[in-house]
Design a protein around this motif. Structure first.
Motif, PDB file in Angstrom:
ATOM      1  N   ALA A 157      26.380  18.947   0.365  1.00 42.24           N
ATOM      2  CA  ALA A 157      26.571  19.477   1.717  1.00 42.24           C
ATOM      3  C   ALA A 157      25.260  19.927   2.348  1.00 42.24           C
ATOM      4  O   ALA A 157      25.207  20.160   3.564  1.00 42.24           O
ATOM      5  CB  ALA A 157      27.555  20.644   1.690  1.00 42.24           C
ATOM      6  N   GLY A 158      24.221  20.073   1.536  1.00 48.29           N
ATOM      7  CA  GLY A 158      22.931  20.519   2.050  1.00 48.29           C
ATOM      8  C   GLY A 158      22.948  21.953   2.532  1.00 48.29           C
ATOM      9  O   GLY A 158      22.205  22.321   3.447  1.00 48.29           O
ATOM     10  N   ARG A 159      23.785  22.773   1.890  1.00 43.02           N
ATOM     11  CA  ARG A 159      23.941  24.168   2.300  1.00 43.02           C
ATOM     12  C   ARG A 159      24.127  25.048   1.073  1.00 43.02           C
ATOM     13  O   ARG A 159      24.764  24.633   0.106  1.00 43.02           O
ATOM     14  CB  ARG A 159      25.169  24.336   3.207  1.00 43.02           C
ATOM     15  N   PRO A 160      23.651  26.289   1.132  1.00 41.87           N
ATOM     16  CA  PRO A 160      23.961  27.241   0.063  1.00 41.87           C
ATOM     17  C   PRO A 160      25.409  27.699   0.196  1.00 41.87           C
ATOM     18  O   PRO A 160      26.066  27.490   1.230  1.00 41.87           O
ATOM     19  CB  PRO A 160      22.991  28.390   0.333  1.00 41.87           C
ATOM     20  N   GLY A 161      25.905  28.346  -0.842  1.00 41.00           N
ATOM     21  CA  GLY A 161      27.283  28.811  -0.819  1.00 41.00           C
ATOM     22  C   GLY A 161      27.602  29.724   0.349  1.00 41.00           C
ATOM     23  O   GLY A 161      28.726  29.725   0.860  1.00 41.00           O
ATOM     24  N   SER A 162      26.631  30.493   0.795  1.00 38.56           N
ATOM     25  CA  SER A 162      26.863  31.424   1.903  1.00 38.56           C
ATOM     26  C   SER A 162      27.161  30.714   3.214  1.00 38.56           C
ATOM     27  O   SER A 162      27.646  31.340   4.161  1.00 38.56           O
ATOM     28  CB  SER A 162      25.645  32.334   2.082  1.00 38.56           C
ATOM     29  N   ARG A 163      26.901  29.396   3.265  1.00 36.09           N
ATOM     30  CA  ARG A 163      27.167  28.616   4.480  1.00 36.09           C
ATOM     31  C   ARG A 163      28.381  27.708   4.313  1.00 36.09           C
ATOM     32  O   ARG A 163      28.574  26.775   5.087  1.00 36.09           O
ATOM     33  CB  ARG A 163      25.946  27.766   4.860  1.00 36.09           C
ATOM     34  N   LEU A 164      29.201  28.007   3.298  1.00 36.11           N
ATOM     35  CA  LEU A 164      30.379  27.184   3.029  1.00 36.11           C
ATOM     36  C   LEU A 164      31.642  28.034   3.065  1.00 36.11           C
ATOM     37  O   LEU A 164      31.773  29.005   2.318  1.00 36.11           O
ATOM     38  CB  LEU A 164      30.258  26.504   1.659  1.00 36.11           C
ATOM     39  N   PHE A 165      32.561  27.665   3.945  1.00 35.58           N
ATOM     40  CA  PHE A 165      33.911  28.228   3.980  1.00 35.58           C
ATOM     41  C   PHE A 165      34.777  27.325   3.108  1.00 35.58           C
ATOM     42  O   PHE A 165      34.799  26.111   3.296  1.00 35.58           O
ATOM     43  CB  PHE A 165      34.434  28.244   5.417  1.00 35.58           C
ATOM     44  N   PHE A 166      35.502  27.914   2.168  1.00 37.13           N
ATOM     45  CA  PHE A 166      36.243  27.129   1.171  1.00 37.13           C
ATOM     46  C   PHE A 166      37.678  27.604   1.094  1.00 37.13           C
ATOM     47  O   PHE A 166      37.947  28.809   1.081  1.00 37.13           O
ATOM     48  CB  PHE A 166      35.563  27.297  -0.187  1.00 37.13           C
ATOM     49  N   THR A 167      38.612  26.650   1.039  1.00 36.66           N
ATOM     50  CA  THR A 167      40.017  26.995   0.824  1.00 36.66           C
ATOM     51  C   THR A 167      40.565  26.189  -0.337  1.00 36.66           C
ATOM     52  O   THR A 167      40.331  24.980  -0.450  1.00 36.66           O
ATOM     53  CB  THR A 167      40.857  26.777   2.098  1.00 36.66           C
ATOM     54  N   ASP A 168      41.296  26.877  -1.227  1.00 30.27           N
ATOM     55  CA  ASP A 168      41.832  26.274  -2.454  1.00 30.27           C
ATOM     56  C   ASP A 168      43.059  27.096  -2.848  1.00 30.27           C
ATOM     57  O   ASP A 168      43.103  28.300  -2.603  1.00 30.27           O
ATOM     58  CB  ASP A 168      40.760  26.318  -3.552  1.00 30.27           C
ATOM     59  N   ASP A 169      44.033  26.442  -3.481  1.00 33.82           N
ATOM     60  CA  ASP A 169      45.265  27.149  -3.846  1.00 33.82           C
ATOM     61  C   ASP A 169      45.193  27.822  -5.207  1.00 33.82           C
ATOM     62  O   ASP A 169      46.132  28.528  -5.594  1.00 33.82           O
ATOM     63  CB  ASP A 169      46.451  26.171  -3.835  1.00 33.82           C
ATOM     64  N   ASN A 170      44.100  27.622  -5.949  1.00 37.83           N
ATOM     65  CA  ASN A 170      43.992  28.140  -7.312  1.00 37.83           C
ATOM     66  C   ASN A 170      43.086  29.370  -7.338  1.00 37.83           C
ATOM     67  O   ASN A 170      41.898  29.275  -7.009  1.00 37.83           O
ATOM     68  CB  ASN A 170      43.430  27.046  -8.225  1.00 37.83           C
ATOM     69  N   PRO A 171      43.610  30.534  -7.733  1.00 39.83           N
ATOM     70  CA  PRO A 171      42.782  31.749  -7.741  1.00 39.83           C
ATOM     71  C   PRO A 171      41.517  31.625  -8.588  1.00 39.83           C
ATOM     72  O   PRO A 171      40.477  32.188  -8.234  1.00 39.83           O
ATOM     73  CB  PRO A 171      43.727  32.818  -8.299  1.00 39.83           C
ATOM     74  N   ALA A 172      41.587  30.897  -9.713  1.00 38.22           N
ATOM     75  CA  ALA A 172      40.399  30.747 -10.559  1.00 38.22           C
ATOM     76  C   ALA A 172      39.302  29.982  -9.825  1.00 38.22           C
ATOM     77  O   ALA A 172      38.109  30.294  -9.964  1.00 38.22           O
ATOM     78  CB  ALA A 172      40.764  30.035 -11.859  1.00 38.22           C
ATOM     79  N   ASN A 173      39.691  28.989  -9.040  1.00 34.12           N
ATOM     80  CA  ASN A 173      38.702  28.217  -8.286  1.00 34.12           C
ATOM     81  C   ASN A 173      38.082  29.051  -7.166  1.00 34.12           C
ATOM     82  O   ASN A 173      36.893  28.907  -6.858  1.00 34.12           O
ATOM     83  CB  ASN A 173      39.351  26.962  -7.706  1.00 34.12           C
ATOM     84  N   ILE A 174      38.882  29.912  -6.577  1.00 29.90           N
ATOM     85  CA  ILE A 174      38.376  30.815  -5.541  1.00 29.90           C
ATOM     86  C   ILE A 174      37.384  31.804  -6.140  1.00 29.90           C
ATOM     87  O   ILE A 174      36.299  32.052  -5.588  1.00 29.90           O
ATOM     88  CB  ILE A 174      39.545  31.550  -4.861  1.00 29.90           C
ATOM     89  N   ALA A 175      37.731  32.363  -7.296  1.00 31.36           N
ATOM     90  CA  ALA A 175      36.838  33.328  -7.947  1.00 31.36           C
ATOM     91  C   ALA A 175      35.507  32.682  -8.306  1.00 31.36           C
ATOM     92  O   ALA A 175      34.436  33.287  -8.121  1.00 31.36           O
ATOM     93  CB  ALA A 175      37.513  33.897  -9.195  1.00 31.36           C
ATOM     94  N   ALA A 176      35.551  31.447  -8.801  1.00 31.43           N
ATOM     95  CA  ALA A 176      34.316  30.754  -9.163  1.00 31.43           C
ATOM     96  C   ALA A 176      33.453  30.494  -7.936  1.00 31.43           C
ATOM     97  O   ALA A 176      32.224  30.620  -7.987  1.00 31.43           O
ATOM     98  CB  ALA A 176      34.647  29.443  -9.869  1.00 31.43           C
ATOM     99  N   ALA A 177      34.088  30.133  -6.828  1.00 26.44           N
ATOM    100  CA  ALA A 177      33.340  29.898  -5.591  1.00 26.44           C
ATOM    101  C   ALA A 177      32.698  31.190  -5.089  1.00 26.44           C
ATOM    102  O   ALA A 177      31.527  31.204  -4.687  1.00 26.44           O
ATOM    103  CB  ALA A 177      34.269  29.309  -4.534  1.00 26.44           C
ATOM    104  N   ARG A 178      33.454  32.266  -5.119  1.00 26.04           N
ATOM    105  CA  ARG A 178      32.913  33.546  -4.643  1.00 26.04           C
ATOM    106  C   ARG A 178      31.744  34.006  -5.497  1.00 26.04           C
ATOM    107  O   ARG A 178      30.812  34.642  -4.986  1.00 26.04           O
ATOM    108  CB  ARG A 178      34.024  34.595  -4.634  1.00 26.04           C
ATOM    109  N   SER A 179      31.767  33.664  -6.782  1.00 29.30           N
ATOM    110  CA  SER A 179      30.665  34.070  -7.658  1.00 29.30           C
ATOM    111  C   SER A 179      29.359  33.387  -7.273  1.00 29.30           C
ATOM    112  O   SER A 179      28.278  33.854  -7.639  1.00 29.30           O
ATOM    113  CB  SER A 179      31.010  33.757  -9.118  1.00 29.30           C
TER     114      SER A 179
END
Length: 203
Positions: A157-179
């Motif tokens: 995506a050419g962006r750091p995580g702080s520039r990515l809005f992410f939606t997923d139905d799995n709480p573990a995947n959300i936690a990993a993204a937030r980390s």
């Protein structure tokens, strides 16, 4: 018009499309108790996840048949009729993708999906034509919530995580993204996602 410099990343299964192994196998197993046992012990989501991580069907299917020979036709159907586990879109989310695209928001998918299944599934849904790139776990040989696939997505995506809005139905995947600093939101339904996207300035 998006002038935030941010992109939106969607999960696929249970966010953009419905997915349930039961949709296929209830056509093959009429007894409800047997169907429940089969989905708990034979073709399970945990076993399926191997393909998401990059294990080939040619390795998975014969080994499972050897373990459960009674269900050989069903296990082969898993490989041959996978699209029947996807009954259709999740209500409302395709409309959100179209609105984001109209607003010139960069769009990406990050999906746990087997490479062989993706090749047969992708052409069925033209909505994926609106995405700038799609990161498929089976192709990358690494799946969510492993941090490596989030790093791959950031690079693509050419962006750091702080520039990515992410939606997923799995709480573990959300936690990993937030980390990794992603603006990650647990998906529940399109109405809630619409409000989250609007609050973030995308709609």
């Amino acid at each position: 018009m998006n002038d935030l410099g941010k992109a939106v990343v969607f999960d696929v299964g249970r966010v953009l499309v419905q997915w349930d192994l039961r949709n296929l196998f209830e056509k093959m197993i009429s007894d409800p108790d047997e169907l429940d046992w089969f989905l708990t012990n034979v073709v399970t989501e945990e076993w399926h996840f191997q393909h998401d991580r990059g294990v080939a069907l040619a390795d998975m299917v014969p080994a499972r048949i050897a373990e459960f020979p009674k269900y050989e036709p069903h296990i082969r159907a898993y490989a041959d009729r996978f699209n029947e586990t996807v009954p259709g879109p999740v209500a409302g989310t395709h409309q959100l993708v179209k609105r984001l695209h109209a607003n010139k928001v960069p769009l990406y998918c990050l999906t746990n999906f087997g490479e062989e299944f993706w090749e047969g599934f992708r052409p069925v849904y033209p909505i994926f034509d609106l995405f700038d790139d799609i990161i498929v776990s089976g192709t990358e040989k690494v799946a969510k919530p492993d941090p490596r696939i989030y790093e791959i997505t950031e690079q693509r995506a050419g962006r750091p995580g702080s520039r990515l809005f992410f939606t997923d139905d799995n709480p573990a995947n959300i936690a990993a993204a937030r980390s990794r600093g992603w603006d990650a939101h647990l998906f529940t339904d399109a109405e809630t996602l619409e409000a989250q996207l609007a609050a973030s300035g995308f709609l």
